[in-house]
Design a protein around this motif. Structure first.
Motif, PDB file in Angstrom:
ATOM      1  N   VAL A 100       0.807   0.608  24.413  1.00 57.01           N
ATOM      2  CA  VAL A 100      -0.237   0.000  25.243  1.00 57.01           C
ATOM      3  C   VAL A 100      -1.531   0.802  25.158  1.00 57.01           C
ATOM      4  O   VAL A 100      -2.628   0.230  25.107  1.00 57.01           O
ATOM      5  CB  VAL A 100       0.229  -0.138  26.707  1.00 57.01           C
ATOM      6  N   ALA A 104      -5.148  -0.611  24.009  1.00 54.95           N
ATOM      7  CA  ALA A 104      -6.349  -0.515  24.847  1.00 54.95           C
ATOM      8  C   ALA A 104      -7.493   0.147  24.093  1.00 54.95           C
ATOM      9  O   ALA A 104      -8.651  -0.303  24.169  1.00 54.95           O
ATOM     10  CB  ALA A 104      -6.032   0.260  26.127  1.00 54.95           C
ATOM     11  N   THR A 225      -5.190  -4.143  30.180  1.00 57.60           N
ATOM     12  CA  THR A 225      -3.861  -4.323  29.600  1.00 57.60           C
ATOM     13  C   THR A 225      -2.784  -4.045  30.644  1.00 57.60           C
ATOM     14  O   THR A 225      -1.628  -3.838  30.296  1.00 57.60           O
ATOM     15  CB  THR A 225      -3.653  -3.388  28.388  1.00 57.60           C
ATOM     16  N   ASP A 251      -5.705  -8.695  28.056  1.00 59.19           N
ATOM     17  CA  ASP A 251      -4.377  -9.013  27.521  1.00 59.19           C
ATOM     18  C   ASP A 251      -3.477  -9.594  28.605  1.00 59.19           C
ATOM     19  O   ASP A 251      -2.380 -10.049  28.318  1.00 59.19           O
ATOM     20  CB  ASP A 251      -3.744  -7.744  26.932  1.00 59.19           C
ATOM     21  N   HIS A 275      -0.831 -11.208  26.330  1.00 61.03           N
ATOM     22  CA  HIS A 275       0.086 -10.229  26.931  1.00 61.03           C
ATOM     23  C   HIS A 275       1.015  -9.623  25.875  1.00 61.03           C
ATOM     24  O   HIS A 275       2.250  -9.715  25.967  1.00 61.03           O
ATOM     25  CB  HIS A 275       0.907 -10.871  28.055  1.00 61.03           C
ATOM     26  N   ALA A 277       0.312  -6.276  24.469  1.00 59.94           N
ATOM     27  CA  ALA A 277      -0.037  -4.872  24.245  1.00 59.94           C
ATOM     28  C   ALA A 277       1.184  -3.996  23.971  1.00 59.94           C
ATOM     29  O   ALA A 277       1.108  -3.021  23.221  1.00 59.94           O
ATOM     30  CB  ALA A 277      -0.824  -4.316  25.429  1.00 59.94           C
TER      31      ALA A 277
END
Length: 317
Positions: A100, A104, A225, A251, A275, A277
């Protein structure tokens, strides 16, 4: 033999770990309320994704001891009610932190370099006039990190080689060699880029709204995220439309899947992903292994390493 409900993918990824521990494993594609109650209301454990678990389920599952969340967020469970019902709730902290954080940082760079805009102009219109547009270096910029847990700390560490100034906001005191802890208003006022990594709780719902966007620079960009509920989505749309902030990479959303009529889909300065990440092989495997480990610990009478609640000992099942 205790019954355990496990997503098929997790069971396969973990080489049928729970079956090898002697449990009666029932696999499903997605453990939601309907599948759980239809297949095994007498299950002692459920390894789960993000489908919500309503409070009414506990009375229907007399043997339930643990809800083992495959992932970090647990906003799909009322953890306090679960505790009152004698049920452990666990998650897998840190399992997706690197994935993640990388996502980002990638989003931040995409916004700074306007990479998506340049690509779209060329792909759609072969527009070489886009070469007249200017992007930005992040060297010397200030990046604000909201939430300084596993993911936020990884973001700060990754950014340390880019020559940026890192500010971070966290609800508890946390020291770091990679940045300076400040209050939320200071972070928003001073940051050129803001990236959100705070947990979704009732206290953080709508944490960033119209007031907060007004505090940000009109040249600033936002990356989220974490969870959609942390941001007041209509207020963000207004801020992006009006130029109150420059751009956003999202995300996660207040409603997922994002409705086809969402105004976010019509904004040129919003970069959207579904969604994903944490969708890497490494994070998926780490999370799966952690989730089945938590279920196994509880069913063996141990206190789970990664509990997010503390059941009433008099009501433990």
């Amino acid at each position: 033999m205790q019954k355990v409900i496990v997503p098929e993918k997790i069971d396969n990824l973990t080489d049928h770990f729970l079956a090898k521990q002697g449990y009666d494993v029932i696999t499903v594609k997605n453990p939601d309320e309907e599948n759980i109650l239809r297949l095994a209301p007498d299950a002692a454990a459920v390894v789960m994704y993000i489908s919500p678990i309503p409070n009414t389920m506990y009375a229907k599952m007399p043997n339930l001891k643990v809800l083992a969340r495959n992932g970090v967020g647990f906003d799909n469970i009322d953890v306090d009610y679960a505790a009152q019902s004698g049920v452990w709730v666990t998650n897998t902290p840190g399992s997706n932190a690197i994935s993640v954080a990388e996502f980002a940082v990638t989003d931040l760079l995409l916004l700074a370099k306007r990479s998506v805009e340049f690509s779209q102009r060329m792909l759609k219109w072969n527009d070489w006039g886009a070469r007249q547009l200017m992007s930005h270096e992040i060297f010397g910029a200030t990046v604000g990190i909201i939430g300084f847990g596993h993911i936020g700390q990884q973001v700060a560490k990754m950014l340390s080689g880019f020559g940026v100034k890192v500010l971070y906001y966290n609800r508890s005191k946390r020291d770091s060699e990679y940045g300076t802890q400040v209050d939320l208003d200071t972070l928003l006022k001073e940051s050129d880029y803001v990236t959100v990594h705070i947990a979704a709780t009732p206290q953080t719902e709508g944490l960033l709204g119209a007031r907060e966007f007004k505090l940000m620079k009109n040249t600033a960009s936002l990356v989220n995220t974490a969870r959609g509920t942390i941001i007041d989505e209509p207020a963000l749309v207004d801020a992006l439309k009006s130029g109150e902030i420059a751009s956003a990479a999202l995300d996660v959303f207040d409603q997922e899947p994002l409705p086809a009529d969402s105004p976010l889909l019509k904004l040129d300065n919003a970069f959207l992903t579904p969604h994903v990440a944490s969708n890497t092989e490494s994070a998926t495997l780490n999370s799966a292994r952690g989730a089945v480990k938590m279920a196994d610990q509880v069913l063996k009478g141990q206190k789970p390493d990664w509990a997010v609640n503390q059941p009433d000992t008099d009501k433990l099942r």
